[in-house]
Design a protein around this motif. Sequence first.
Motif, PDB file in Angstrom:
ATOM      1  N   ALA A   1       0.807  -1.297  -0.012  1.00  0.00           N
ATOM      2  CA  ALA A   1      -0.224  -0.078   0.030  1.00  0.00           C
ATOM      3  C   ALA A   1       0.901   1.006  -0.008  1.00  0.00           C
ATOM      4  N   LEU A   2       2.053   1.282   0.835  1.00  0.00           N
ATOM      5  CA  LEU A   2       3.073   2.415   0.854  1.00  0.00           C
ATOM      6  C   LEU A   2       3.628   2.492  -0.589  1.00  0.00           C
ATOM      7  N   SER A   3       3.647   1.471  -1.217  1.00  0.00           N
ATOM      8  CA  SER A   3       4.438   1.534  -2.581  1.00  0.00           C
ATOM      9  C   SER A   3       3.260   2.144  -3.441  1.00  0.00           C
ATOM     10  N   TYR A   4       1.982   2.089  -3.317  1.00  0.00           N
ATOM     11  CA  TYR A   4       0.925   2.542  -4.242  1.00  0.00           C
ATOM     12  C   TYR A   4       0.852   4.050  -3.912  1.00  0.00           C
ATOM     13  N   MET A   5       1.345   4.545  -2.590  1.00  0.00           N
ATOM     14  CA  MET A   5       1.638   5.921  -2.405  1.00  0.00           C
ATOM     15  C   MET A   5       2.463   6.475  -3.134  1.00  0.00           C
ATOM     16  N   LEU A   6       3.766   5.976  -3.311  1.00  0.00           N
ATOM     17  CA  LEU A   6       4.752   6.578  -4.185  1.00  0.00           C
ATOM     18  C   LEU A   6       4.235   6.465  -5.594  1.00  0.00           C
ATOM     19  N   LEU A   7       3.594   5.416  -5.979  1.00  0.00           N
ATOM     20  CA  LEU A   7       2.988   5.453  -7.608  1.00  0.00           C
ATOM     21  C   LEU A   7       2.090   6.638  -7.687  1.00  0.00           C
ATOM     22  N   ILE A   8       1.234   6.815  -6.647  1.00  0.00           N
ATOM     23  CA  ILE A   8       0.334   7.952  -6.937  1.00  0.00           C
ATOM     24  C   ILE A   8       1.016   9.153  -6.845  1.00  0.00           C
ATOM     25  N   GLY A   9       1.906   9.259  -6.067  1.00  0.00           N
ATOM     26  CA  GLY A   9       2.852  10.650  -5.857  1.00  0.00           C
ATOM     27  C   GLY A   9       3.418  10.918  -7.314  1.00  0.00           C
ATOM     28  N   MET A  10       4.130   9.929  -7.679  1.00  0.00           N
ATOM     29  CA  MET A  10       4.701  10.160  -9.043  1.00  0.00           C
ATOM     30  C   MET A  10       4.013  10.669 -10.244  1.00  0.00           C
ATOM     31  N   THR A  11       2.744  10.060 -10.131  1.00  0.00           N
ATOM     32  CA  THR A  11       1.513  10.273 -11.222  1.00  0.00           C
ATOM     33  C   THR A  11       0.973  11.726 -11.046  1.00  0.00           C
ATOM     34  N   LEU A  12       0.875  12.271  -9.713  1.00  0.00           N
ATOM     35  CA  LEU A  12       0.673  13.657  -9.515  1.00  0.00           C
ATOM     36  C   LEU A  12       1.645  14.691  -9.897  1.00  0.00           C
TER      37      LEU A  12
END
Length: 235
Positions: free
Chosen positions: A188-199
């Motif tokens: 889930a924390l990796s998802y946070m990194l992925l979403i951050g990079m997307t933004l």
Amino acid sequence: MEYLLMPEIWAAFITLTVLEIVLGIDNVILISILADKLPEEQRSLARRVGLVAALITRLMLLSLAFWIAHLDKALFSVWGHDVTWRDAMLILGGLFLLAKGTTEIHSKIEGDEHHVLNKQYAAFSVVIAQIALLDVVFSFDSVVTAIGITSHISVIVAAILISMFIMVLCIEKVSDFIARHPTVKVLALSYMLLIGMTLIGEGVGFHIPKGYLYFAMAFSFFVELLNMAMKRQKK
């Protein structure tokens, strides 16, 4: 009644409700992870406060929908792309998610090893402040998406309220599931990194279709479920 019988209204409502639930799942998971840093007797309260804050944030941003839709004044250029106020907010939100995700993963991988005998809990106010910041990031993305689908504010409000109700029903089960499976927390924390990079990418002009993002997240979660099933079978 005439308004309720319009098929385009119902199509927009169903689409928005599904999107709000999908976008809200990320929010629920991250609220659960942050609330886990509190003593056990405070975690349930922190989750409820986090969801209430998410609802209030979405409605407040929705009241500023016209203002948000016109945040197109250029501040500076990056690689030939004019960065507007909206882009700047996306970039700042993405940087916050990257920083928070990195520190949480570091704490999970290395911090627990050093503090297993003397676990230190975070202050309630600090955790609530972090949840509020996450709510702002996810709510901004949610409201911008909703405005792009329909201009009927009442439809957007109804979709937000229903999605929040579903999240209230799910958050305790999601939190228990994450607590029982530490590897899911890292995922889930990796998802946070992925979403951050997307933004950040969207902020500098690199549009990434959300379908690819959620497919990657769903696929990795499916693989994790297979790993957990194999571990249970071996035991």
